[in-house]
Structures are given as structure tokens and as C-alpha cells.
Design a protein around this motif. Structure first.
Motif, PDB file in Angstrom:
ATOM      1  N   GLY A   1       0.810  -1.217   0.000  1.00  0.00           N
ATOM      2  CA  GLY A   1       0.000   0.000   0.000  1.00  0.00           C
ATOM      3  C   GLY A   1       0.840   1.261   0.000  1.00  0.00           C
ATOM      4  N   SER A   2       2.098   1.144   0.397  1.00  0.00           N
ATOM      5  CA  SER A   2       2.945   2.344   0.405  1.00  0.00           C
ATOM      6  C   SER A   2       3.779   2.431  -0.870  1.00  0.00           C
ATOM      7  N   SER A   3       3.535   1.528  -1.809  1.00  0.00           N
ATOM      8  CA  SER A   3       4.290   1.575  -3.055  1.00  0.00           C
ATOM      9  C   SER A   3       3.511   2.382  -4.088  1.00  0.00           C
ATOM     10  N   SER A   4       4.153   3.406  -4.636  1.00  0.00           N
ATOM     11  CA  SER A   4       3.419   4.279  -5.563  1.00  0.00           C
ATOM     12  C   SER A   4       3.137   3.559  -6.873  1.00  0.00           C
ATOM     13  N   LYS A   5       3.969   2.626  -7.261  1.00  0.00           N
ATOM     14  CA  LYS A   5       3.707   1.902  -8.496  1.00  0.00           C
ATOM     15  C   LYS A   5       4.372   0.529  -8.448  1.00  0.00           C
ATOM     16  N   ILE A   6       3.564  -0.497  -8.548  1.00  0.00           N
ATOM     17  CA  ILE A   6       4.103  -1.854  -8.603  1.00  0.00           C
ATOM     18  C   ILE A   6       4.119  -2.251 -10.076  1.00  0.00           C
ATOM     19  N   GLU A   7       5.282  -2.474 -10.598  1.00  0.00           N
ATOM     20  CA  GLU A   7       5.379  -2.710 -12.041  1.00  0.00           C
ATOM     21  C   GLU A   7       5.602  -4.168 -12.397  1.00  0.00           C
ATOM     22  N   ASN A   8       5.871  -5.001 -11.366  1.00  0.00           N
ATOM     23  CA  ASN A   8       6.176  -6.395 -11.693  1.00  0.00           C
ATOM     24  C   ASN A   8       5.069  -7.342 -11.282  1.00  0.00           C
ATOM     25  N   TYR A   9       3.862  -6.818 -11.037  1.00  0.00           N
ATOM     26  CA  TYR A   9       2.759  -7.707 -10.662  1.00  0.00           C
ATOM     27  C   TYR A   9       2.021  -8.132 -11.925  1.00  0.00           C
ATOM     28  N   LEU A  10       1.868  -9.450 -12.057  1.00  0.00           N
ATOM     29  CA  LEU A  10       1.324 -10.026 -13.279  1.00  0.00           C
ATOM     30  C   LEU A  10      -0.006  -9.387 -13.683  1.00  0.00           C
ATOM     31  N   GLY A  11      -0.085  -9.002 -14.950  1.00  0.00           N
ATOM     32  CA  GLY A  11      -1.358  -8.522 -15.480  1.00  0.00           C
ATOM     33  C   GLY A  11      -1.502  -7.018 -15.496  1.00  0.00           C
ATOM     34  N   PHE A  12      -0.495  -6.291 -14.995  1.00  0.00           N
ATOM     35  CA  PHE A  12      -0.571  -4.834 -14.993  1.00  0.00           C
ATOM     36  C   PHE A  12       0.660  -4.266 -15.689  1.00  0.00           C
ATOM     37  N   PRO A  13       0.681  -4.340 -17.024  1.00  0.00           N
ATOM     38  CA  PRO A  13       1.897  -3.972 -17.747  1.00  0.00           C
ATOM     39  C   PRO A  13       2.333  -2.521 -17.531  1.00  0.00           C
ATOM     40  N   THR A  14       1.388  -1.628 -17.241  1.00  0.00           N
ATOM     41  CA  THR A  14       1.797  -0.239 -17.008  1.00  0.00           C
ATOM     42  C   THR A  14       1.927   0.053 -15.514  1.00  0.00           C
ATOM     43  N   GLY A  15       1.824  -0.989 -14.697  1.00  0.00           N
ATOM     44  CA  GLY A  15       1.983  -0.801 -13.249  1.00  0.00           C
ATOM     45  C   GLY A  15       0.657  -0.452 -12.600  1.00  0.00           C
ATOM     46  N   ILE A  16       0.632  -0.631 -11.299  1.00  0.00           N
ATOM     47  CA  ILE A  16      -0.570  -0.282 -10.521  1.00  0.00           C
ATOM     48  C   ILE A  16      -0.099   0.187  -9.151  1.00  0.00           C
ATOM     49  N   SER A  17      -0.735   1.224  -8.611  1.00  0.00           N
ATOM     50  CA  SER A  17      -0.301   1.672  -7.285  1.00  0.00           C
ATOM     51  C   SER A  17      -0.746   0.631  -6.258  1.00  0.00           C
ATOM     52  N   GLY A  18       0.015   0.531  -5.179  1.00  0.00           N
ATOM     53  CA  GLY A  18      -0.305  -0.454  -4.152  1.00  0.00           C
ATOM     54  C   GLY A  18      -1.687  -0.206  -3.565  1.00  0.00           C
ATOM     55  N   GLN A  19      -2.051   1.076  -3.446  1.00  0.00           N
ATOM     56  CA  GLN A  19      -3.355   1.416  -2.875  1.00  0.00           C
ATOM     57  C   GLN A  19      -4.486   0.947  -3.772  1.00  0.00           C
ATOM     58  N   GLU A  20      -4.273   1.136  -5.057  1.00  0.00           N
ATOM     59  CA  GLU A  20      -5.284   0.733  -6.037  1.00  0.00           C
ATOM     60  C   GLU A  20      -5.475  -0.786  -6.000  1.00  0.00           C
ATOM     61  N   LEU A  21      -4.351  -1.480  -5.936  1.00  0.00           N
ATOM     62  CA  LEU A  21      -4.394  -2.942  -5.901  1.00  0.00           C
ATOM     63  C   LEU A  21      -5.140  -3.413  -4.646  1.00  0.00           C
ATOM     64  N   ALA A  22      -4.814  -2.765  -3.518  1.00  0.00           N
ATOM     65  CA  ALA A  22      -5.443  -3.153  -2.252  1.00  0.00           C
ATOM     66  C   ALA A  22      -6.929  -2.840  -2.276  1.00  0.00           C
ATOM     67  N   ALA A  23      -7.298  -1.668  -2.824  1.00  0.00           N
ATOM     68  CA  ALA A  23      -8.718  -1.287  -2.851  1.00  0.00           C
ATOM     69  C   ALA A  23      -9.504  -2.297  -3.677  1.00  0.00           C
ATOM     70  N   ARG A  24      -8.935  -2.694  -4.812  1.00  0.00           N
ATOM     71  CA  ARG A  24      -9.632  -3.670  -5.660  1.00  0.00           C
ATOM     72  C   ARG A  24      -9.749  -5.010  -4.939  1.00  0.00           C
ATOM     73  N   ALA A  25      -8.658  -5.435  -4.299  1.00  0.00           N
ATOM     74  CA  ALA A  25      -8.669  -6.735  -3.619  1.00  0.00           C
ATOM     75  C   ALA A  25      -9.683  -6.737  -2.485  1.00  0.00           C
ATOM     76  N   LEU A  26      -9.761  -5.610  -1.776  1.00  0.00           N
ATOM     77  CA  LEU A  26     -10.695  -5.526  -0.654  1.00  0.00           C
ATOM     78  C   LEU A  26     -12.141  -5.621  -1.154  1.00  0.00           C
TER      79      LEU A  26
END
Ligand SMILES: Cc1cc2nc3c(=O)[nH]c(=O)nc-3n(C[C@H](O)[C@H](O)[C@H](O)COP(=O)(O)OP(=O)(O)OC[C@H]3O[C@@H](n4cnc5c(N)ncnc54)[C@H](O)[C@@H]3O)c2cc1C
Length: 585
Positions: A299-324
Motif C-alpha cells: 500500500g505504500s508503493s506508488s507503483k508496482i510494475e512487476n505484478y502479473l497482469g498490470f503492464p503499465t503498473g498499478i499503485s499499491g493502494q489501487e491494488l489493495a482497494a480492488r482486492a478488498l
């Protein structure tokens, strides 16, 4: 005010006979029906169901007549029902200090609700009948059952709920007003807590609005009381803790704390959220405890670029919000700002004592409390985390500092590996250690590589004392502790590799750990360790199972973890397979 998030949601499988989004806007949402500027097409935020879709919803609710002016739900009260308009209209009403405002009007085929529908938290707007007519009243539990079985409706509701929450955040239409200063750590903490929980709020900046300071002075609110949070329009909290905020905004009100759960997941980082999604989607009764806010380190990562399926990266907060949202859609419940304080592991079902709360009990436990990186003791560190200060040296970071000077802090193997790796692309790598050398803490082969690499400069007895920069780190000052000399360098990248501390102190010896406190699981548990732990079963522990039957450890808290979002998510999901096995034993 917080900014809107980019939510490029998956397209719903469209009924070929249903209108396009644009047509839908034309047909169903005349301009006068939505009285705010939307950042997404009105047809997506306030879609209209086809008669067939309405009929499918009706099978899960009851039809009831409504009269103009009748209040169906009030802002500040727990969300209990979801309404589809059959005839007449429902107004979405926002009440603020400026009076009453009709944000939008829902007409036949349209429906109420936003993310709170899933979590059961308090409504942020009031629902009032405009023109008398008829609604389908669906209880929250029935709606959750519907979205789990009807994927077309699930897509439409999910997209509308998320987009509506994004609009609430963008317009600050919440029940929270934060008054503080952007230069104050407490204000940043509260902002981060509200943002990471996806809660809309309005921010009043004391540095820009001197009138507000006068007002605070008159009410005796001193500098030490800032930030001030006005929640639910009337409760004034002075420099509140995260728990006080969660309580005031009713984050945990809908959670049944007395029920015996199938799984209790401790920690809502990537590993815990993945376990929640898989557990709940496979029909298990899941409760997640999170001491701060969802997202964990990611959640404190501004952009996660190596997570499968997000070629342009995704912010940790965005990823967490979606997962929640995903976890809640499947029925998982989450308690915020309620950490596990003690594990009562002597008998089954297991129980956890929560911070400022009762005990919660479960058949199985998934420990996903992660780790906390040791952080540099520099005042303004948080400003530069992800903007010049990094906790991992992957090819992504090494690209950022190609042909530039970088600092690596730490004398362990992770620091040594980072230094050698970064030296392949960086102009110069300064390795700062507080000790007099590396012999005590680093493997011999790494020391040799550092000594023989001309691009690496080892600086013993040295520590960082200041970081400077506007939006990104620009200068680093370090002190030679032998001479006391402080020097400042134009360096824009610092790699803090001083090790991670697992969040396991609350376990008080319930499960076997290594000497650093990381939890041993599966193949890591030798016969001797199992004997010492009094492992009671004929079978050996499953993969990811700890020395206590039915208790699993996943992600960064586990010995041998690889410090990646993807691996944490993978472990969270794998653990659920073994949870099923345990529940059937
Ligand atoms: C700045 C930064 C950037 C990163 N960037 C990347 C990247 O780009 N790609 C990548 O793959 N990895 C990255 N990582 C690593 C990645 O974030 C972690 O590996 C991952 O978050 C681990 O997930 P986890 O769920 O195991 O633990 P965590 O993310 O640590 O989550 C643990 C959660 O448990 C909660 N918790 C702790 N104790 C308790 C308790 N007693 N009770 C209740 N809750 C508790 C914490 O508040 C936290 O929310 C980054 C890490 C950092 C710090």
C-alpha cells in the motif's frame, strides 16, 4: 480533497439488446438527474437495468410501495437494504453545513448503493423517495448472495458501486472533514489512513486558510490538537488515533465479532487479502483483522510494475482497494485499526485477543502480518519513500538510477547483493555502514566482490543524517561518525537495506520461528522442531502450515519468503487449499 482514482474497470458482458453506455446516458440520465460533474460516463455510474435484469433482482427482494418524501435510508446509519426503482423515483440527498443538496435522482430500472453496500458500513448519503411509486427492497445479505451467483448483475453493480465511491471521494462527499497542515506528520497519517481505507473526506489546509486557524483558536484548539477531524458533521476529534477515527466513522460496526469463523486472517496486506478472496469465494466464513489499513507494505508503493497482469503498473493502494472490494463481494469481513494483540493458542477453536476489542474465535488461522522494514532515522523520510528512497533493488529501480550515484545503507547480505547489482548500471555506489566494516555481517564472497568493484565505495562508521528535495530526493547528507564531519551530496537514490523485522511479537511463542522471528512452515519444520513444539498429529504440517495444526503463515512474515507482492498473493491463495483439508480433518 482527495483525488479520484483511475478505475479502468473490466467491461461488463453487454446484453446485445441493451443500450450502449452513451445511449443509456441519453435515455435514462437526463442532465437534471445528476447534479454533480462526474468523471465517468453517467450511464456507468448510474446505469439502468433491463426489465429481465430487474426481474432477476426482484427474485431476491420484495416489492413495496413508497410515498414521496419517505426516507429509505439515512446518512450515518448502517446500510441495510439495496433498492431498485420500479416506479417513481429515489433522490440521493447530501446534507452538509450548507444545507441539503440532491446529488442525483434514480428512476425506474436504476438502483441505489455504493461500496458500503458490501461492507455494511454507514451510508454517506440519504435516500429519499421523490415521486411516489414502487421499489424492490433487497436486504444486504441477499444482495451479497445475488452478486455471487449472477455474474452479469455482479459486474454492473460492482462497477457502479466502485465508480460511485470514486465520485464521492473526488467530490469530498463524505462524513469527514480534516483540518490540518500538509507539513504536519499527524495530518499526513490521518490523510493516509482515510485514503487507504477509501473513505471520502474534505481537507481544509491551515496553511492556506488563515480564517480556519482563527476559528480553531477561538475554540481553544491548540497546535498540539492538530489535525482535527470533524466526523459525522458533529463529533470533533483532536489529533485522533486511527482507532478513534475507525470507531467514529463506524468502520467496524457491521462486523459480528461473536461468531466462530472458519478462518481468521491476521493482516490485510497482499497475502491476507488474497487469502480472504480465495477463502470467501470458496464459501468459507472469513474475518480479517488489520491493525492499520488494507494494503500492507504494498500500500505504500506508488507503483508496482512487476505484478502479473498490470503492464503499465498499478499503485499499491489501487491494488489493495480492488482486492478488498473483491473479498467483500464474496462475503469476507474486515476489521480496521484492530490488530491482533495476543494469540490464545492453547486450545481449539483458536482465539485472538484484539486491540481494544473482545476475543474472536476461529477453526483456522492465517497469519499474514508481514514485516516492517527497518527505516532510516531521518525526519522527513516518508516524503521520499518511493521517490528516491527504496526498500528493494530490482531491475525497475536500477533503471531509475542508470549512470547516477546511489547510496546503499546496510551491512548485511541484502545490502551487499543490492550494491553489486546496482553497480552494473549506476555510476557509483556508496555503501554506508555504521560498523567499522562488513566482516561481522556479510558473506565473504560478497565482501570480496564489493572490494574488487571499482564502482563501489565502502563508507564504514557512516550514517545518513538528512534528506532534501522538492518532489523527489535531490540531496543526501551523511556523517562520518569517526571525524564527525557532515557532507552533502547531489544523490537522488537511496536504497535502505537494513533488514526487515517480522510482525510476530504478538504470537508469544505459539508457533516455531527462526532466530529473527520469521515463522517456520511446512518443510522448514524439522522433526526436532515439531517434537519441541509438541506437534500432535500423525501427518506432517502442510505446505505453509506452522508448528500448530490449522495455523498457517503466508507472505513476508514467513521464513524463506521472497518479498514480492506476487508471492505473497500466491501463498495467501495456496493456504486456503490446506485450510479446507484441516476443516475436513
Ligand atoms: C515501499 C515498498 C515498495 C515495494 N514495491 C514492490 C514492488 O514493486 N513489487 C513487489 O513485488 N514487491 C514490492 N514490495 C514488497 C511487497 O510490498 C511485500 O513483499 C508484500 O507487501 C508482502 O505482503 P504481506 O501481505 O506478506 O505483508 P505486508 O504487506 O507487510 O502486510 C502485512 C499487514 O499486516 C498488518 N499487521 C501487522 N501486524 C498486525 C497485527 N498484529 N494484527 C493485525 N494486522 C497486523 C500490517 O498493518 C499490514 O497491513 C515493496 C515493499 C515496500 C515497502
Amino acid at each position: 480533497m482527495t483525488g479520484a482514482r483511475d478505475l479502468s474497470l473490466p467491461k461488463t458482458g453487454r446484453n446485445p439488446n441493451s443500450p450502449s453506455d452513451e445511449e443509456s446516458v441519453e435515455r435514462t440520465s437526463p442532465k437534471s438527474d445528476v447534479n454533480v460533474t462526474l468523471s465517468a460516463p453517467a450511464g456507468q455510474v448510474f446505469p439502468t437495468l433491463t426489465p429481465e435484469q430487474v426481474a432477476r433482482v426482484a427474485a431476491h427482494g420484495r416489492l413495496r410501495p413508497v410515498r414521496g418524501g419517505e426516507v429509505l435510508a439515512s446518512a450515518g446509519q448502517q446500510v441495510e437494504s439495496f433498492f431498485v426503482v420500479n416506479a417513481g423515483s429515489i433522490e440521493l440527498v447530501r446534507r452538509s453545513e450548507k444545507g441539503e443538496e440532491i446529488v442525483a435522482v434514480q428512476r425506474p430500472g436504476q438502483f441505489t448503493g455504493e461500496i458500503n453496500m458490501l461492507s455494511g458500513r454507514q451510508a454517506l448519503v440519504t435516500l429519499r423517495v421523490g415521486e411516489s411509486g414502487e421499489v424492490i427492497d433487497v436486504k444486504r445479505d441477499d444482495l451479497l448472495a445475488l452478486v455471487q451467483t449472477d455474474s452479469e448483475l455482479s459486474d454492473i453493480f460492482m462497477r457502479a458501486f466502485i465508480l460511485r465511491r470514486v465520485e464521492l471521494i473526488a467530490h469530498g462527499f463524505g462524513d469527514a472533514v480534516l483540518i490540518g497542515s500538509s507539513f504536519c506528520q499527524g495530518t499526513l497519517r490521518v490523510k493516509e489512513f482515510l485514503t487507504r481505507n477509501g473513505h471520502p473526506y474534505t481537507f481544509v489546509d491551515l496553511d492556506r486558510d488563515s480564517g480556519v486557524q482563527d476559528l480553531l483558536d477561538r475554540f481553544g484548539v491548540g497546535v498540539g490538537d492538530v489535525p482535527v477531524l470533524i466526523c459525522r458533521q458533529n463529533v470533533v476529534l483532536r489529533n485522533p488515533s486511527n482507532l478513534e477515527i475507525a470507531d467514529c466513522l463506524g468502520f467496524n460496526e457491521a462486523v459480528d465479532q461473536a461468531r466462530l469463523r472458519d478462518i481468521l486472517i491476521i493482516g490485510a496486506g497482499p497475502a491476507g487479502l488474497a487469502a480472504a478472496v480465495y477463502g470467501a469465494s470458496e464459501g468459507l466464513d472469513v474475518l480479517v483483522l488489520e491493525s492499520e489499513a488494507p494494503g500492507g507494505q504494498a500500500g505504500s508503493s506508488s507503483k508496482i510494475e512487476n505484478y502479473l497482469g498490470f503492464p503499465t503498473g498499478i499503485s499499491g493502494q489501487e491494488l489493495a482497494a480492488r482486492a478488498l472490494t473483491q473479498a467483500e463481494k464474496f462475503g469476507a469481513e474486515l476489521m480496521i485499526a484492530k490488530g491482533a494483540r495476543r494469540f490464545l493458542c492453547e486450545r481449539r477453536p483458536y482465539a485472538i485477543e484484539i486491540d481494544h476489542g473482545p476475543r474472536v474465535a476461529a477453526q483456522t488461522i492465517v497469519i499474514a502480518t508481514g514485516a516492517q522494514y527497518r527505516r532510516l532515522r531521518v525526519e522527513n523520510l516518508a516524503r521520499f519513500e518511493g521517490a528516491g528512497v527504496y526498500y528493494g533493488a530490482t531491475p525497475v529501480e536500477s533503471q531509475l538510477c542508470r549512470d547516477e550515484e546511489v547510496v546503499v545503507v546496510g551491512g548485511g547480505n541484502s545490502a551487499g547483493q543490492a550494491a553489486v547489482f546496482l553497480a552494473q548500471t549506476a555510476k557509483r555506489v556508496h555503501v554506508l555502514v555504521r560498523a567499522t566494516g562488513l566482516v561481522e555481517s556479510m558473506s565473504r564472497y560478497l565482501i570480496r566482490r564489493i572490494e574488487t568493484n571499482p564502482a563501489i565505495v565502502l563508507r564504514p562508521r557512516t550514517e545518513i543524517v538528512a534528506l532534501e528535495g522538492a518532489n523527489h530526493l535531490e540531496r543526501v547528507s551523511w556523517r562520518d561518525n569517526e571525524t564527525g564531519a557532515v557532507t552533502t551530496h547531489d544523490i537522488q537514490h537511496v536504497f535502505s537495506m537494513t533488514g526487515a523485522v517480522p510482525s510476530t511479537s504478538w504470537l508469544e511463542g505459539c508457533v516455531a520461528t527462526d532466530e529473527k522471528g520469521f515463522i517456520k512452515t511446512g518443510p522448514d519444520l524439522s522433526d526436532e522442531v515439531l517434537a519441541a513444539s509438541r506437534w500432535p498429529l500423525a501427518r506432517r504440517p502442510y505446505l505453509l502450515e506452522t508448528s500448530l495444526p490449522g495455523v498457517f503463515a503466508v507472505g513476508d512474515v514467513r521464513r524463506g519468503n521472497v518479498k514480492r507482492v506476487a508471492s505473497a498473493v500466491g501463498e495467501g491463495s495456496i493456504a486456503i487449499t490446506f485450510v479446507h483439508e484441516v476443516l475436513h480433518e
